[in-house]
Design an enzyme around this catalytic site. Structure first.
Site, PDB file in Angstrom:
ATOM      1  CE  LYS A 253       0.533   1.407   4.440  1.00  0.00           C
ATOM      2  NZ  LYS A 253       0.184   2.363   5.458  1.00  0.00           N
TER       3      LYS A 253
ATOM      4  CB  THR B  82      -2.256   4.755   3.133  1.00  0.00           C
ATOM      5  OG1 THR B  82      -2.087   3.992   4.323  1.00  0.00           O
ATOM      6  CG2 THR B  82      -0.919   5.304   2.707  1.00  0.00           C
TER       7      THR B  82
END
Lengths: 337, 337
Positions: free
Chosen positions: A193, A250
Site C-alpha cells: 500500500k 493511506t
C-alpha cells in the site's frame, strides 16, 4: 480487556500511538526510544513532543532508552522500528527478549537485501518460531489513533490462539482489532500500500481527481492481491482492513507520508529533494524495488509497482508513468490493466 | 473507436457526461431531456447550463425533448434517468425503441416497490432479452469525466460479445472501459455504494477521520459482497472498479451527493431538511430500504445498511448508529462486524 506486560520498541508516531492503545486496554507498557534524549523528554513531559505533541502519556506507559529494562519480563514485544532497521535492532536486543514472549511486528515494508517480510526477518533474526510472531496492520493513521478516534485493525498470527490473546490485549474503547491467521496477506497488504500510495499521490500532484485516484487504488489492490495469492496468502485478506482498509486510509489522508511524498513527485520535485526536506521515512520509496523483485521471482505482473519503481529511479516522470498506465490496451477487468 | 448511433435518455450530469464520452469516441449522440426548455437550452448554448455548466457540447451531440426523435435508428439506448423513474419512462418510450438496440443502464439503485435491479426492470418493462441489456458502472464522478480527466469503468453484459462492442463505443482517450459479464455484481456494487457513502458521510459529519472512514468503506464492501454472492454475483466484481472503485470515489469526493447528504445528517440535519435544500437525488436514501429488504430475503447480515436505514427512518441518530456499529463484539475478520 487483558492486563499484560508489554514492551514497545520504537517511540515514533505509530509506536507511541500503539502504546496508548495498549495502556487504554489495561496493560503496563515499557516504551523504548533509541535516543536517550527522547526517552528523557517522554518521561519529563509525559508526552512525545517530537512525534505526537499534545497527547498526554498515562502513567501506565514508562519510557526508557535501555532495551534490557524495556524487555524485562515482557509477555509481548511490539516491534515499532523502521522496516529496514528491524534486523539490526533485533540482533542487538535478542539477549533480552524473554523466551516465551510473543513478538508483534508493526513495521510495514519488505527487507531490501533479502526480499523478506517483517515476520520472516523476526523469525530469522530473533530465532523464534513463526507461531510466536504476530503482526498488527490496518487503517491506523497514528495521530487519529492517538486522539482516540474510532479505528479498526487486524491482528494476525499463524496460531489463532495467540492472535486471540493479542486481540484482547489491544482491544480498547476506540481501537477494535479483528483476528486473522493470514500473516502473509496482512504483511503484503501493508508493504504494498505504501507503493500504491506513492502512485495515488503522483496522480493528485498532477492535478487528477477522485475517479483517477479510485482507479489507481482499485487496480493497485488487484495487483497486490495477485502477488499475495502467488505467495500463498488468502485473497480475502486484501479485501479486508489490512488490505483495502489500510490502502484507502493511506491514500485518502494528507497525514500519510507516502501519499504526500508521491504528491510532491507529481508536482515535479525529485526523490532527493523531497527526502532532504523531511525527517520521516516514506517506506514505499525503499520497498518498491524489493516488491517488484518479489513479483518478478513469482512471475506476477504488477504494472503500478513497476512504474512507481521507475519513477523513484528517475527513469520515468510521474506524467509518463500515468500515461503509460492509462494507455495499456482495453481488456476484460479480471485480466489486469 | 467505433462510430455508432446512440440515444442517451436523460440529460442530468451523468447522462450528459456519458454523451460526451460517446461523442469523443466517435459516435453521433441524440441526447434526450425530459423538459423541452432544457433541451432548447442545450441546443442554444451548446452546453448543459443546469448540470455541467462551462463544458461545451460538440456538434456530434444533438439535444431533443422528443423521445421518438432521440430513439430513431439508435443502435444503443443509454438509460440515464433516476432509478425510481426508470420503469415509467421505459413504458412511455417502448414503442420507439428499435428492436435490435442494446439497452444500457447507467442508473444506480434498486426499485423500491419490487426490489429489482435496473437491468431486471429493463427486461420487464421494455420486454427485451437479458443479453441485450448492459450496464456501465465504475468510479465516474460526472464532472471529472466531463472535464476529460482520466477515468476507468466497467461495461457489463451477460453476452460478452455485446460488452466488447459497447466497450469500443465508449472507449475514448480519457475514458477506459473494462468488460465484465457479471451484471448482478456491477449493479449491486453501484446501488449499495450509495448507502455506504451515506454512512461514511455521517462519520465525516460527526468529525471522525480517515481511519473510521476507511473502516466503514472496508466493512461496507464486505457486506455488499456477501449480498452479491447470495444473489449469484462473482465476488471479484466487488474488488473491481464497479465495486471498490466506485465506492472509494463516491466516499472520497465532496462532489458525491450521497456522501454530502450523509455529512449533513452527521451534522444534525434531518432527512426532510436536507431534501428540501437540494434539487439532486441522494439515491441511497431511497434504495437503502430495498437493499435491506433484499438482504433479509436472502438472510444476509448487512449491519451498515441496516443502521443507515434506521437513521433515514428517524429511528436512530447518526451518533447512535456509529456507536452501535463499533460496539459489536470483536470477531475474526471474515465473520463480519
Amino acid at each position: 480487556m487483558t492486563a499484560a506486560r508489554v514492551a514497545v520498541l520504537g517511540a515514533g508516531s505509530w509506536g507511541t500511538a500503539f502504546a496508548l492503545v495498549l495502556a487504554d486496554a489495561g496493560s503496563s507498557v515499557a516504551l523504548w526510544a533509541r535516543r536517550p534524549a527522547l526517552a528523557a523528554k517522554l518521561r519529563e513531559c509525559a508526552e512525545n513532543p517530537e512525534y505526537l505533541p499534545g497527547i498526554p502519556l498515562p502513567s501506565a506507559i514508562s519510557a526508557t532508552a535501555d532495551p534490557g529494562e524495556a524487555l524485562d519480563r515482557a509477555e509481548y514485544v511490539v516491534l515499532a522500528v523502521p522496516a529496514q532497521q528491524l534486523r539490526a535492532n533485533l540482533a542487538s536486543w535478542s539477549g533480552h527478549i524473554p523466551p516465551a514472549a510473543v513478538l508483534v511486528s508493526l513495521a510495514k515494508g519488505i527487507e531490501l537485501s533479502t526480499c523478506l517480510r517483517m515476520s520472516e526477518v523476526v523469525v530469522e533474526a530473533a530465532g523464534v518460531e513463526q507461531d510466536r510472531v504476530a503482526v498488527v496492520s490496518g487503517p491506523n493513521l497514528a495521530r487519529e489513533v492517538a486522539a482516540r478516534q474510532p479505528a479498526a485493525s487486524v491482528v494476525a498470527c499463524r496460531d489463532s490462539g495467540v492472535a486471540e490473546r493479542l486481540q484482547k490485549v489491544c482491544h480498547s474503547t476506540a481501537f477494535r482489532p479483528y483476528t486473522n491467521t493470514d500473516v502473509v496477506g496482512c504483511e503484503l497488504g501493508g508493504a504494498t500500500k505504501n507503493v500504491i500510495a506513492l502512485a495515488v499521490g503522483m496522480a493528485v500532484g498532477l492535478g487528477f481527481g477522485d475517479n483517477a485516484r479510485a482507479s489507481v487504488i482499485t487496480r493497485g489492490l488487484a495487483e497486490t492481491t495477485r502477488l499475495g495469492v502467488a505467495l500463498g496468502a488468502d485473497p480475502y485478506t486484501f479485501a479486508g482492513l489490512a488490505g483495502l482498509g489500510d490502502l484507502v486510509a493511506t491514500c485518502s489522508s494528507p497525514l500519510s507520508r507516502n501519499r504526500t511524498f508521491g504528491e510532491k513527485l507529481g508536482q515535479g520535485l525529485t526523490v532527493a529533494e523531497i527526502a532532504a526536506s523531511s525527517r520521516q521515512v516514506a517506506e514505499g520509496v525503499k520497498s518498491c524495488a524489493a516488491i517488484l523483485d518479489l513479483a518478478r521471482r513469482h512471475e506476477v505482473e504488477m504494472p503500478i509497482v513497476e512504474h512507481v519503481t521507475s519513477v523513484v529511479r528517475g527513469e520515468l516522470t510521474p506524467a509518463e508513468m500515468l500515461s503509460g498506465l492509462v494507455s495499456r490496451s482495453a481488456k476484460p477487468e479480471r485480466h489486469g490493466w
